[in-house]
Design a protein around this motif. Structure first.
Motif, short mmCIF file in Angstrom:
data_model
loop_
_atom_site.label_atom_id
_atom_site.label_comp_id
_atom_site.label_asym_id
_atom_site.label_seq_id
_atom_site.Cartn_x
_atom_site.Cartn_y
_atom_site.Cartn_z
N GLU A 7 0.87 -1.19 0.00
CA GLU A 7 -0.03 0.14 -0.04
C GLU A 7 1.00 1.18 -0.02
N ILE A 8 2.00 1.19 0.78
CA ILE A 8 2.97 2.33 0.81
C ILE A 8 3.57 2.61 -0.58
N ILE A 9 3.88 1.24 -1.26
CA ILE A 9 4.20 1.63 -2.68
C ILE A 9 3.28 2.14 -3.46
N LYS A 10 2.13 1.72 -3.53
CA LYS A 10 1.07 2.48 -4.33
C LYS A 10 0.76 3.76 -3.97
N GLU A 11 0.99 4.28 -2.82
CA GLU A 11 0.60 5.79 -2.35
C GLU A 11 1.98 6.52 -3.17
N ILE A 12 3.12 5.95 -3.09
CA ILE A 12 4.42 6.80 -3.78
C ILE A 12 3.95 6.73 -5.16
N ILE A 45 10.53 1.11 5.53
CA ILE A 45 11.83 0.69 5.18
C ILE A 45 11.84 -0.39 4.08
N LYS A 46 10.72 -1.41 4.39
CA LYS A 46 10.65 -2.38 3.35
C LYS A 46 10.13 -2.03 2.28
N ALA A 47 9.30 -0.88 1.88
CA ALA A 47 8.57 -0.57 0.79
C ALA A 47 9.91 0.36 0.08
N TYR A 48 10.76 1.14 0.87
CA TYR A 48 11.79 1.73 0.07
C TYR A 48 12.82 0.96 -0.53
N ALA A 49 13.01 -0.39 0.40
CA ALA A 49 14.19 -1.43 -0.23
C ALA A 49 13.35 -1.94 -1.50
N GLU A 50 12.21 -2.39 -1.60
CA GLU A 50 11.73 -2.77 -2.74
C GLU A 50 11.80 -1.99 -4.14
N LYS A 53 15.14 -1.92 -5.18
CA LYS A 53 15.68 -3.22 -5.76
C LYS A 53 14.94 -3.03 -7.02
N GLU A 54 14.08 -2.37 -7.31
CA GLU A 54 13.53 -1.99 -8.98
C GLU A 54 14.06 -1.10 -9.53
N HIS A 55 15.27 -0.29 -8.77
CA HIS A 55 15.83 0.84 -9.57
C HIS A 55 14.97 2.01 -9.73
N ARG A 56 13.78 2.17 -8.81
CA ARG A 56 13.01 3.33 -9.05
C ARG A 56 13.19 4.45 -8.11
N TYR A 96 12.44 -2.93 -22.91
CA TYR A 96 13.29 -2.17 -22.07
C TYR A 96 13.45 -2.48 -20.49
N ARG A 97 12.17 -3.21 -20.08
CA ARG A 97 12.33 -3.76 -18.89
C ARG A 97 13.22 -4.98 -18.86
N ASP A 98 13.14 -5.85 -19.92
CA ASP A 98 13.93 -6.92 -20.04
C ASP A 98 15.41 -6.66 -20.17
N TYR A 99 15.79 -5.50 -21.00
CA TYR A 99 16.97 -5.15 -21.05
C TYR A 99 17.61 -4.61 -20.08
N GLN A 100 16.66 -4.00 -19.15
CA GLN A 100 17.13 -3.31 -17.89
C GLN A 100 17.70 -4.43 -17.11
N HIS A 101 16.88 -5.44 -16.91
CA HIS A 101 17.49 -6.56 -16.05
C HIS A 101 18.67 -6.98 -16.55
N CYS A 102 18.92 -6.94 -17.96
CA CYS A 102 20.06 -7.60 -18.51
C CYS A 102 21.25 -6.61 -18.06
#
Length: 424
Positions: A7-12, A45-50, A53-56, A96-102
């Protein structure tokens, strides 16, 4: 049902979407957002960590978290519309998402090596993958003969000014051809011999005359889905062109940047008929992957590798290593083959729609080429009909008006520009 940190991620995400959070801005501190959303500090903290991790978002020690990226362009995204205005992959199909992962994987795998100077001809591990990948196109070459370039256009631009083993100087080209290659010729004042490309291809007798009577260094050809006509040579035509090149000591630069999209199983490149080095094969990933990456490959004859290496080093030292490492992983993982499989279906459908529209809406007496390619096509107007008249005709029909107005003006411009530098 969303978890609390979900829910925190959704709010951000909501705050990013409505502009309350902009790229580069600092996110609310963990304690501040915890009070504002009435939740635990651990959830924040967990929301920010996620998100990190997604480089957002990214963390700056003792300063907090900041929003990464750039402000997205807001535009309507109609999935039922096909973009005919530009010769590039559809935005919605860019992986682009796949390439970002690569890219992330490449950094994890090679670490600091991704940010060091490298071989001018490219990462050897990538060249090994390219050697395997090109076999799917009937191009068999060892990695030592493959050069990684910043888009196939760079390979072409370097080759036009390099000396060739046959010691000749003139260049023979299809007329019309794509604008960037014309620029490579005109910027150097290089002599060029134009050979008309029609809806039936080129005149092979005229090609032989040029090879026999002129000092032709190489013949530049787009063997499949030619830009701008959309024409593809048959295997018989390719064999004959290679035979003429062998007979008259002429090299061929085969620009096969659309080869991956060819659905004809038995269609071979010219390279397959003479892999010894007389055919220089170039390939791009721009039209089928991500244009902004500027990645391509060239298969070179052994005798030209030293000169090409020097020219490549002088041009840009080497192609960016990080994007090379990502392409290596993208190829090895099978992502590229899966992506191409989807694109073939898409462009085949696109070509069918375009050809049907041509037949239904173009004025009587109009002819066209490349309607089945799904990428390039040329319209030949009847008699003295002007492009502006055709645009008005299609506007009344409410069909492909914008596409044809843009493409017609571009093609006319290319032909005029080409005629100024290429002659028979």
């Amino acid at each position: 049902m969303l978890t609390k940190y979900g829910e925190i991620i959704k709010e951000i995400e909501t705050r990013i979407g409505d502009g309350r959070l902009l790229p580069g801005e600092r996110l609310p501190s963990v304690r501040t957002l915890s009070k504002e959303l009435h939740c635990s500090i651990n959830s924040i903290i967990k929301a920010y960590a996620e998100l990190e991790k997604e480089h957002r978002v990214y963390a700056v020690p003792k300063s907090g978290y900041f929003l990464a990226g750039s402000t997205p362009a807001h535009h309507k995204n109609r999935s039922d519309l096909i973009d005919f205005a530009s010769a590039g992959p559809d935005r919605s199909k860019m992986p682009y998402r796949d390439y970002q992962h690569c890219m992330n994987q490449a950094i994890e795998l090679y670490k600091e090596e991704m940010f060091q100077y490298s071989d001018p001809l490219g990462l050897f591990t990538l060249r090994q993958q390219l050697s395997k990948q090109l076999q799917n196109l009937q191009v068999f070459a060892p990695p030592e003969r493959i050069a990684v370039v910043s888009g196939s256009q760079q390979a072409l631009d370097l080759l036009v000014s390099l000396p060739f083993p046959n010691g000749k100087e003139e260049i023979c080209v299809e007329q019309p051809t794509h604008f960037s290659f014309i620029e490579s010729l005109t910027s150097r004042g290089i002599k060029a011999v134009g050979l008309e490309m029609t809806d039936r291809g080129i005149n092979l007798e005229q090609l032989e005359e040029n090879f026999r009577d002129r000092c032709i260094k190489f013949f530049y050809t787009v063997s499949r889905f030619q830009n701008p006509t959309g024409y593809s040579y048959s295997n018989q035509e390719k064999k004959r062109i290679v035979e003429l090149a062998q007979k008259y000591d002429v090299y061929i630069i085969e620009d096969d940047y659309m080869g991956d999209l060819d659905t004809r199983r038995k269609a071979d490149p010219m390279f397959a008929y003479d892999p010894s080095g007389r055919i220089i094969y170039t390939k791009s990933f721009s039209k089928v992957l991500l244009p902004g990456l500027r990645l391509g490959a060239a298969v070179l004859p052994d005798a030209m590798i030293p000169d090409f290496t020097k020219a490549k080093f002088a041009a840009d030292v080497h192609t960016p290593v990080l994007t090379q490492g990502a392409l290596e992983i993208y190829l090895e993982s099978g992502m590229y083959n899966a992506h191409i499989h989807k694109l073939r279906k898409q462009y085949k459908k696109k070509g069918i729609i375009l050809k049907r529209a041509y037949l239904d809406y173009l004025p009587q007496g109009t002819s066209f080429t490349g309607g089945e390619s799904g990428f390039y096509s040329t319209i030949k107007l009847p008699g003295r009909m002007k492009a502006s008249h055709l645009a008005q005709h299609l506007k009344k029909k409410m069909c492909l008006y914008r596409m044809l107005r843009i493409c017609t003006s571009l093609l006319i411009g290319r032909k005029i520009e080409f005629g100024s530098v290429c002659h028979r």
